[in-house]
Design an enzyme around this catalytic site. Structure first.
Site, PDB file in Angstrom:
ATOM      1  NE  ARG A 224       0.068  -1.327  -2.499  1.00  0.00           N
ATOM      2  CZ  ARG A 224       0.123  -2.313  -2.484  1.00  0.00           C
ATOM      3  NH1 ARG A 224      -0.781  -3.884  -1.663  1.00  0.00           N
ATOM      4  NH2 ARG A 224       2.218  -3.168  -2.199  1.00  0.00           N
ATOM      5  CG  HIS A 272      -2.365  -4.784   3.808  1.00  0.00           C
ATOM      6  ND1 HIS A 272      -1.892  -3.566   2.911  1.00  0.00           N
ATOM      7  CD2 HIS A 272      -1.645  -5.611   2.248  1.00  0.00           C
ATOM      8  CE1 HIS A 272      -1.396  -3.438   1.949  1.00  0.00           C
ATOM      9  NE2 HIS A 272      -0.917  -4.997   1.993  1.00  0.00           N
TER      10      HIS A 272
HETATM   11  P1  NDP Z   1       2.363  -8.293 -11.571  1.00  0.00           P
HETATM   12  O1  NDP Z   1       3.796  -6.833 -11.448  1.00  0.00           O
HETATM   13  O2  NDP Z   1       3.009  -9.743 -11.449  1.00  0.00           O
HETATM   14  O3  NDP Z   1       0.958  -7.813 -12.606  1.00  0.00           O
HETATM   15  C1  NDP Z   1       0.458  -6.929 -12.929  1.00  0.00           C
HETATM   16  C2  NDP Z   1      -0.861  -7.283 -13.588  1.00  0.00           C
HETATM   17  O4  NDP Z   1      -1.516  -6.222 -13.936  1.00  0.00           O
HETATM   18  C3  NDP Z   1      -0.275  -7.619 -15.316  1.00  0.00           C
HETATM   19  O5  NDP Z   1      -0.901  -8.888 -15.724  1.00  0.00           O
HETATM   20  C4  NDP Z   1      -0.131  -5.991 -15.753  1.00  0.00           C
HETATM   21  O6  NDP Z   1      -0.593  -6.354 -17.416  1.00  0.00           O
HETATM   22  C5  NDP Z   1      -1.601  -5.939 -15.153  1.00  0.00           C
HETATM   23  N1  NDP Z   1      -2.029  -4.779 -15.591  1.00  0.00           N
HETATM   24  C6  NDP Z   1      -0.752  -3.590 -14.946  1.00  0.00           C
HETATM   25  N2  NDP Z   1      -0.988  -2.087 -15.750  1.00  0.00           N
HETATM   26  C7  NDP Z   1      -3.155  -2.205 -16.260  1.00  0.00           C
HETATM   27  C8  NDP Z   1      -3.573  -1.294 -16.955  1.00  0.00           C
HETATM   28  N3  NDP Z   1      -3.127  -0.263 -17.056  1.00  0.00           N
HETATM   29  N4  NDP Z   1      -4.462  -1.995 -17.526  1.00  0.00           N
HETATM   30  C9  NDP Z   1      -4.684  -3.631 -16.975  1.00  0.00           C
HETATM   31  N5  NDP Z   1      -4.211  -4.267 -16.387  1.00  0.00           N
HETATM   32  C10 NDP Z   1      -2.591  -3.796 -16.037  1.00  0.00           C
HETATM   33  O7  NDP Z   1       2.020  -7.694  -9.713  1.00  0.00           O
HETATM   34  P2  NDP Z   1       1.727  -9.165  -9.306  1.00  0.00           P
HETATM   35  O8  NDP Z   1       0.822  -9.982  -9.926  1.00  0.00           O
HETATM   36  O9  NDP Z   1       2.667  -9.670  -8.543  1.00  0.00           O
HETATM   37  O10 NDP Z   1       0.982  -7.500  -8.134  1.00  0.00           O
HETATM   38  C11 NDP Z   1       0.011  -7.254  -8.190  1.00  0.00           C
HETATM   39  C12 NDP Z   1      -0.437  -6.266  -7.287  1.00  0.00           C
HETATM   40  O11 NDP Z   1      -0.424  -6.984  -6.089  1.00  0.00           O
HETATM   41  C13 NDP Z   1       0.810  -5.682  -6.417  1.00  0.00           C
HETATM   42  O12 NDP Z   1       1.171  -4.443  -7.430  1.00  0.00           O
HETATM   43  C14 NDP Z   1       0.428  -5.420  -4.757  1.00  0.00           C
HETATM   44  O13 NDP Z   1      -0.247  -3.975  -5.068  1.00  0.00           O
HETATM   45  C15 NDP Z   1      -0.577  -5.843  -4.900  1.00  0.00           C
HETATM   46  N6  NDP Z   1      -0.177  -7.121  -3.555  1.00  0.00           N
HETATM   47  C16 NDP Z   1      -1.130  -7.351  -2.786  1.00  0.00           C
HETATM   48  C17 NDP Z   1      -0.925  -7.997  -1.415  1.00  0.00           C
HETATM   49  C18 NDP Z   1      -1.623  -7.950  -0.346  1.00  0.00           C
HETATM   50  O14 NDP Z   1      -1.466  -8.455   1.052  1.00  0.00           O
HETATM   51  N7  NDP Z   1      -3.060  -7.295  -0.549  1.00  0.00           N
HETATM   52  C19 NDP Z   1       0.417  -8.677  -1.236  1.00  0.00           C
HETATM   53  C20 NDP Z   1       0.709  -8.644  -2.744  1.00  0.00           C
HETATM   54  C21 NDP Z   1       0.509  -7.938  -3.946  1.00  0.00           C
HETATM   55  P3  NDP Z   1       0.548  -6.711 -18.174  1.00  0.00           P
HETATM   56  O15 NDP Z   1       1.075  -8.220 -17.687  1.00  0.00           O
HETATM   57  O16 NDP Z   1      -0.061  -6.718 -19.864  1.00  0.00           O
HETATM   58  O17 NDP Z   1       2.231  -5.931 -18.201  1.00  0.00           O
HETATM   59  C1  OXD Z   2       2.649  -6.130  -1.442  1.00  0.00           C
HETATM   60  C2  OXD Z   2       1.967  -6.473  -0.382  1.00  0.00           C
HETATM   61  O1  OXD Z   2       2.570  -5.833  -2.042  1.00  0.00           O
HETATM   62  O2  OXD Z   2       1.892  -6.865   0.867  1.00  0.00           O
HETATM   63  O3  OXD Z   2       3.857  -7.322  -0.699  1.00  0.00           O
HETATM   64  O4  OXD Z   2       1.151  -5.174   0.071  1.00  0.00           O
END
Ligand code: NDP
Ligand code: OXD
Length: 309
Positions: A224, A272
């Site tokens: 993000r 994006h």
């Molecule tokens: P998940 O919820 O599956 O994974 C999130 C990960 O981040 C977990 O490993 C979690 O740790 C870790 N995390 C969360 N908070 C913290 C913190 N404070 N400190 C350290 N680690 C942390 O999310 P996804 O992998 O599915 O997606 C991640 C993000 O990617 C989405 O939220 C979205 O914003 C972004 N995204 C962007 C896209 C784009 O087109 N640019 C498309 C899709 C997604 P733990 O495992 O320990 O809980």
């Molecule tokens: C998502 C994105 O969160 O597209 O899937 O950013």
């Protein structure tokens, strides 16, 4: 009973068309043509206006159109007790892994230099650094981060991963929590951000973080825009703390024409697109959750509203 599509800045038509093909009996409303608010039991949303979801007294599920839910959770007027779901799908995961690997290879194989060399008709071959010497640090080891990390291990990179809680992923050196953050950064040449946006992660890509990386590190932000302090990135690039950045997400999207990132020689921009949600692929998941909530079951892929992801 009706399913509401409320997408701001996204075309609702492909969603409507695929959902009605999957279930022709479905009563689909497209915001703002909602009809009777009491009919709405399920809302598929992206960047909904603040407070809007409170208007539906029979709402049983709020579904994000994407993997992230920050656009939902930031609404201080979310209706209490309504579950929030997100998309988890192999098409999103594959697409993100592909993008991250492309960005890492593009950087490590000096493609930016060769594009510049070509413009000046310069023939100047350069040996890339051996992959096992390049530390790629992935922030966030969830659905997307873990898959990207595994893909990078398969290519022979030295992969490090950082998450909130402990994780074990074969071939990845894992770190967790703020106590281990600096140690993780100190071994990282390429930093990939795949964290969810929460109060704990907002602004985490800042000058202090960049200074802890290996000298001349490269940043890839595919999570993000608000993870990054944009002015800090400019300072880090101009002072050589970072050698470059590939950015797919921005604080303001679309990125305004006057934004300094557009013309910065060390910044690569994509709009994006690192992992786009394909309605065709994920609509069955939306429909499944719609049917589940009608039957009084918990929807799948629910997020923890306290944790924020
Ligand atoms: P998940 O919820 O599956 O994974 C999130 C990960 O981040 C977990 O490993 C979690 O740790 C870790 N995390 C969360 N908070 C913290 C913190 N404070 N400190 C350290 N680690 C942390 O999310 P996804 O992998 O599915 O997606 C991640 C993000 O990617 C989405 O939220 C979205 O914003 C972004 N995204 C962007 C896209 C784009 O087109 N640019 C498309 C899709 C997604 P733990 O495992 O320990 O809980
Ligand atoms: C998502 C994105 O969160 O597209 O899937 O950013």
């Amino acid at each position: 009973m009706a399913l509401l599509i409320m997408l701001v800045g996204e075309d609702p038509e492909p969603w409507k068309s695929v959902l009605s093909r999957l279930d022709p009996s479905l009563d689909i409303r497209v915001w703002p043509q909602v009809g009777d608010v009491e009919d709405i039991v399920f809302a598929l949303v992206w960047n909904h206006p603040r407070g809007e979801l409170r208007k539906y007294p029979n709402l049983k599920c709020i579904a994000s159109m994407g993997a992230g839910v920050d656009h939902i959770i930031r609404d201080p007027e979310l209706p209490a007790g309504v579950p929030v779901t997100r998309i988890v799908h192999e098409s999103l995961t594959r697409s993100m892994t592909e993008y991250v690997i492309h960005a890492v290879l593009d950087h490590c194989r000096d493609m930016e230099k060769y594009r510049r060399d070509q413009a000046g008709k310069i023939w100047d071959p350069k040996f890339p650094r051996p992959r096992k010497e390049v530390g790629v640090g992935v922030m966030g080891l969830g659905e997307l981060g873990a898959a990207a990390a595994i893909g990078l291990v398969e290519l022979g990179y030295r992969v490090l991963g950082w998450s909130r809680t402990p994780k074990a992923i074969s071939g990845v050196q894992t770190f967790w929590g703020m106590e281990q953050f600096s140690h993780f950064l100190s071994q990282t040449d390429i930093l990939v951000c795949l964290l969810p946006l929460t109060p704990q992660t907002e602004g985490i890509l800042n000058l202090e973080t960049f200074r802890k990386l290996r000298p001349g590190a490269f940043l890839i932000n595919v999570a993000r825009g608000r993870h990054l302090i944009e002015e800090d990135l400019i300072v880090a690039l101009d002072q050589g703390i970072l050698s470059g950045a590939r950015l797919d997400v921005f604080e303001v999207e679309p990125l305004p024409p006057e934004h300094p990132f557009w013309d910065h020689p060390k910044v690569q921009i994509t709009p994006h697109v690192s992992s786009l949600t394909e309605p065709e692929a994920v609509a069955p998941q939306i429909l499944e959750n719609y049917e589940r909530v009608l039957r009084g079951l918990e929807p799948v892929n629910q997020v923890d509203l306290q944790r924020g992801y």
